[in-house]
Scaffold this motif. Structure first.
Motif, PDB file in Angstrom:
ATOM      1  N   LEU A 260     -23.286  61.065 -27.294  1.00 13.23           N
ATOM      2  CA  LEU A 260     -24.444  60.341 -27.828  1.00 13.23           C
ATOM      3  C   LEU A 260     -24.040  59.441 -28.989  1.00 13.23           C
ATOM      4  N   ALA A 261     -22.848  59.696 -29.561  1.00  8.20           N
ATOM      5  CA  ALA A 261     -22.373  58.864 -30.671  1.00  8.20           C
ATOM      6  C   ALA A 261     -22.167  57.421 -30.217  1.00  8.20           C
ATOM      7  N   LYS A 262     -22.026  57.207 -28.913  1.00  6.26           N
ATOM      8  CA  LYS A 262     -21.772  55.833 -28.454  1.00  6.26           C
ATOM      9  C   LYS A 262     -23.001  54.930 -28.644  1.00  6.26           C
ATOM     10  N   TYR A 263     -24.160  55.529 -28.908  1.00  9.50           N
ATOM     11  CA  TYR A 263     -25.357  54.706 -29.142  1.00  9.50           C
ATOM     12  C   TYR A 263     -25.488  54.284 -30.601  1.00  9.50           C
ATOM     13  N   LEU A 264     -24.552  54.714 -31.429  1.00  9.79           N
ATOM     14  CA  LEU A 264     -24.593  54.328 -32.844  1.00  9.79           C
ATOM     15  C   LEU A 264     -23.631  53.177 -33.092  1.00  9.79           C
ATOM     16  N   LYS A 265     -24.013  52.300 -34.010  1.00 11.55           N
ATOM     17  CA  LYS A 265     -23.119  51.210 -34.409  1.00 11.55           C
ATOM     18  C   LYS A 265     -22.055  51.792 -35.338  1.00 11.55           C
ATOM     19  N   LEU A 291     -38.415  68.839 -32.668  1.00 12.03           N
ATOM     20  CA  LEU A 291     -37.428  68.482 -33.686  1.00 12.03           C
ATOM     21  C   LEU A 291     -36.656  67.274 -33.140  1.00 12.03           C
ATOM     22  N   CYS A 292     -36.763  66.146 -33.862  1.00 11.33           N
ATOM     23  CA  CYS A 292     -36.079  64.923 -33.419  1.00 11.33           C
ATOM     24  C   CYS A 292     -34.790  64.820 -34.209  1.00 11.33           C
ATOM     25  N   ILE A 293     -33.715  64.519 -33.508  1.00 10.13           N
ATOM     26  CA  ILE A 293     -32.436  64.424 -34.185  1.00 10.13           C
ATOM     27  C   ILE A 293     -31.937  62.986 -34.048  1.00 10.13           C
ATOM     28  N   GLY A 294     -32.218  62.230 -35.140  1.00  8.99           N
ATOM     29  CA  GLY A 294     -31.743  60.850 -35.274  1.00  8.99           C
ATOM     30  C   GLY A 294     -32.088  59.865 -34.182  1.00  8.99           C
ATOM     31  N   GLY A 295     -33.158  60.031 -33.490  1.00 10.28           N
ATOM     32  CA  GLY A 295     -33.505  59.070 -32.443  1.00 10.28           C
ATOM     33  C   GLY A 295     -32.603  59.169 -31.221  1.00 10.28           C
ATOM     34  N   LEU A 296     -31.747  60.209 -31.181  1.00  9.53           N
ATOM     35  CA  LEU A 296     -30.827  60.361 -30.050  1.00  9.53           C
ATOM     36  C   LEU A 296     -31.196  61.547 -29.173  1.00  9.53           C
ATOM     37  N   GLY A 297     -31.873  62.541 -29.769  1.00  3.20           N
ATOM     38  CA  GLY A 297     -32.199  63.736 -29.006  1.00  3.20           C
ATOM     39  C   GLY A 297     -33.411  64.433 -29.582  1.00  3.20           C
ATOM     40  N   ARG A 298     -33.886  65.432 -28.836  1.00  2.00           N
ATOM     41  CA  ARG A 298     -35.113  66.119 -29.266  1.00  2.00           C
ATOM     42  C   ARG A 298     -35.164  67.511 -28.653  1.00  2.00           C
ATOM     43  N   VAL A 316     -29.802  73.022 -38.280  1.00  2.00           N
ATOM     44  CA  VAL A 316     -29.238  71.780 -37.741  1.00  2.00           C
ATOM     45  C   VAL A 316     -27.876  71.529 -38.374  1.00  2.00           C
ATOM     46  N   PHE A 317     -26.818  71.487 -37.548  1.00  2.00           N
ATOM     47  CA  PHE A 317     -25.448  71.205 -38.003  1.00  2.00           C
ATOM     48  C   PHE A 317     -25.143  69.760 -37.645  1.00  2.00           C
ATOM     49  N   SER A 318     -25.637  68.849 -38.454  1.00  2.00           N
ATOM     50  CA  SER A 318     -25.446  67.430 -38.157  1.00  2.00           C
ATOM     51  C   SER A 318     -25.826  66.624 -39.386  1.00  2.00           C
ATOM     52  N   ASN A 319     -25.252  65.446 -39.514  1.00  2.00           N
ATOM     53  CA  ASN A 319     -25.641  64.562 -40.617  1.00  2.00           C
ATOM     54  C   ASN A 319     -26.689  63.547 -40.186  1.00  2.00           C
ATOM     55  N   LEU A 320     -27.172  63.652 -38.960  1.00  2.00           N
ATOM     56  CA  LEU A 320     -28.230  62.735 -38.514  1.00  2.00           C
ATOM     57  C   LEU A 320     -29.545  63.118 -39.187  1.00  2.00           C
ATOM     58  N   PRO A 321     -30.441  62.163 -39.398  1.00  2.00           N
ATOM     59  CA  PRO A 321     -31.738  62.535 -39.972  1.00  2.00           C
ATOM     60  C   PRO A 321     -32.538  63.405 -39.000  1.00  2.00           C
ATOM     61  N   VAL A 322     -33.230  64.387 -39.572  1.00  2.00           N
ATOM     62  CA  VAL A 322     -34.004  65.315 -38.740  1.00  2.00           C
ATOM     63  C   VAL A 322     -35.475  65.095 -39.040  1.00  2.00           C
ATOM     64  N   HIS A 323     -36.312  65.087 -38.009  1.00  2.00           N
ATOM     65  CA  HIS A 323     -37.746  64.915 -38.230  1.00  2.00           C
ATOM     66  C   HIS A 323     -38.500  65.895 -37.332  1.00  2.00           C
ATOM     67  N   GLU A 341     -39.062  48.861 -31.973  1.00  2.00           N
ATOM     68  CA  GLU A 341     -39.676  48.925 -33.299  1.00  2.00           C
ATOM     69  C   GLU A 341     -38.814  49.795 -34.227  1.00  2.00           C
ATOM     70  N   LEU A 342     -38.818  49.481 -35.499  1.00  2.00           N
ATOM     71  CA  LEU A 342     -38.079  50.311 -36.448  1.00  2.00           C
ATOM     72  C   LEU A 342     -38.909  51.549 -36.777  1.00  2.00           C
ATOM     73  N   VAL A 343     -38.374  52.735 -36.476  1.00  2.00           N
ATOM     74  CA  VAL A 343     -39.088  53.979 -36.774  1.00  2.00           C
ATOM     75  C   VAL A 343     -38.288  54.704 -37.858  1.00  2.00           C
ATOM     76  N   PRO A 344     -38.686  54.547 -39.139  1.00  2.00           N
ATOM     77  CA  PRO A 344     -37.836  55.036 -40.234  1.00  2.00           C
ATOM     78  C   PRO A 344     -37.408  56.490 -40.092  1.00  2.00           C
ATOM     79  N   ASP A 345     -38.293  57.364 -39.577  1.00  2.00           N
ATOM     80  CA  ASP A 345     -37.938  58.781 -39.500  1.00  2.00           C
ATOM     81  C   ASP A 345     -36.826  59.062 -38.502  1.00  2.00           C
ATOM     82  N   LEU A 346     -36.570  58.136 -37.622  1.00  2.00           N
ATOM     83  CA  LEU A 346     -35.536  58.383 -36.609  1.00  2.00           C
ATOM     84  C   LEU A 346     -34.236  57.629 -36.897  1.00  2.00           C
ATOM     85  N   HIS A 347     -34.125  56.945 -38.049  1.00  2.00           N
ATOM     86  CA  HIS A 347     -32.918  56.163 -38.284  1.00  2.00           C
ATOM     87  C   HIS A 347     -31.754  57.052 -38.671  1.00  2.00           C
TER      88      HIS A 347
END
Ligand code: GDP
Length: 420
Positions: A260-265, A291-298, A316-323, A341-347
């Motif tokens: 899933l890291a391939k979807y990150l710049k 639980l959303c993990i950085g706009g990549l998974g849920r 959560v063992f990750s540095n991605l934002p959690v919502h 759209e920019l969804v701040p909680d998932l950035h």
């Protein structure tokens, strides 16, 4: 490879377009006459932190990366795994490239990222069990190391040396294999550090996959104290130093197209890279919440949970934002993300979301559904992994809980027994 040049001003000739500009740099080694010669690409990575990841290579597209091992059936194969991405770093097709005569040594790297109280022998047993199902033959040893902290690397070298000593006529070559970014180059540097105590020989490492672009051959003689299996007595009898004819091959990492890291710049990927430790945060997830993990998974809790509170505990063992939000709201958020759209909680990746970027990202899709039970509240009962970006441990006391796992494209996520 940074090559030592014999004088302060000399540099070796570039061999292809990527080495068109050669930079000589002062080395940290003991010998002041040694200059490091660095190719342009490595210079860009070391000094300007620039490289474009290339996620499009995979073992299926690029079999020659491992194919050449077939010509050396007696070689030792070091299969390096990343403890942060165990499922993602497994080379599933490895058994197609190695035969009965190869001896495989498993190396689980980056254990410095784990919390301090983790029992490392337990991690080793866990990986051994995981490897049983992968069909890799002839696993003769297993080491849990941190290449960065040079922890466990001496023991690994001693084991390799002992294995090489068994072949008195010609100690075998070593092939370092593994997925991109598991730390193969860092491990070579740790071995070189043990051999020399300095850093005059060094291969380039970088947090973004794709650092090593071709097979790098390093004469094993360079690892003289760490890997060369000749005793001083043998050297004396031979009238001086015995030259080890063997080679260590550092292979370019095989990309994991499911990561899933391939979807990150690249800049977002750097933000999520665990530094210096993996961050761990614990939440209570209620029935009907996601639980959303950085706009990549849920992860959705659909049913069950603790009888009194209706929750499960998630670490959560990750540095991605959690919502955490209601599943209905989470659906709406992912729909907005898919619309660009920019969804701040998932950035990230929402942080720099544009319609053009959204158009190339896959939609969030269902991966799997699991029914869990956990009578032992002090232990996690399962991990949900998201390849390349971390995992979520599920704990708490509950008789019954139904979770659903989703990820972008419906790949690169799943459930596994708890690592800790
Ligand atoms: P390769 O593609 O397998 O050669 O991977 P590299 O050696 O280039 O390492 C990829 C990234 O992982 C780099 O940023 C390294 O600094 C980092 N890395 C490698 N080994 C370790 C380790 O033991 N611990 C930690 N924390 N990071 C590591």
């Amino acid at each position: 490879v940074d090559t030592p040049a014999p004088t302060k001003t000399t540099s070796s000739a570039p061999t292809d377009s990527t080495t068109a500009a050669i930079n000589t740099e002062e080395s940290n080694g003991a010998d002041p006459n040694v200059r490091r010669v660095v190719c342009k690409r490595c210079h860009e990575m070391n000094h300007h932190h620039r490289i474009a990841p290339n996620w499009h290579r995979d073992v299926a597209d690029d079999p020659e990366v491992l194919e050449f091992m077939k010509s050396k059936p007696s070689a030792l194969v070091l299969h390096v795994l990343d403890v942060y991405d165990l499922q993602g770093s497994l080379l599933k097709g490895l058994s197609n490239f190695i035969g009965h005569q190869h001896r495989v040594i498993l190396v689980v790297n980056k254990v410095d990222l784990l919390p301090k109280d983790v029992h490392l022998p337990r991690v080793a047993t866990y990986v051994q069990r995981m490897m049983k199902d992968s069909g890799v033959l002839n696993i003769v040893a297993m080491h849990v190391v941190s290449a960065r902290k040079v922890h466990g690397v001496r023991e690994l070298c001693a084991d390799l040396m002992a294995l090489r000593r068994r072949f008195t006529q010609s100690p075998p070559d070593i092939y370092m294999v593994g997925r991109a970014n598991v730390g193969k180059s860092e491990l070579i540097n740790a071995m070189l550090r043990i051999s020399y105590g300095g850093t005059q020989y060094k291969v380039t490492t970088f947090p973004i996959p794709g650092t090593t672009c071709d097979v790098v051959e390093i004469p094993l003689q360079r690892f003289r104290k760490a890997l060369v299996p000749y005793t001083p007595g043998e050297a004396q009898r031979a009238g001086g130093e015995v030259i080890d004819p063997g080679t260590l091959y550092d292979t370019p990492g095989v990309f994991n197209n499911y990561s899933l890291a391939k979807y990150l710049k690249p800049d977002e990927l750097k933000l999520t890279w665990p530094k210096p430790h993996l961050s761990v945060s614990t939440y209570g997830l209620k029935c009907g919440q996601s639980l959303c993990i950085g706009g990549l998974g849920r992860i959705d809790l659909q049913e069950g949970g603790d009888a009194a509170t209706g929750r499960i505990m998630v670490s959560v063992f990750s540095n991605l934002p959690v919502h955490i939000t209601q599943t209905k709201k989470a659906n709406a958020m992912f729909n907005r993300l898919a619309a660009g759209e920019l969804v701040p909680d998932l950035h990230p990746p929402g942080r720099t979301m544009t319609p053009a970027r959204a158009a190339v990202l896959p939609r969030l899709k269902f991966v799997s559904s699991h029914t869990l039970a956990n009578e032992n509240a002090t232990m996690a009962c399962a991990d949900v992994y998201f390849m390349g970006v971390g995992w979520v441990a599920i704990a708490g006391r509950f008789k019954h809980a139904v979770i659903q796992v989703h990820s972008l494209g419906g790949r690169g996520a799943g459930i596994r027994p708890p690592l800790m």
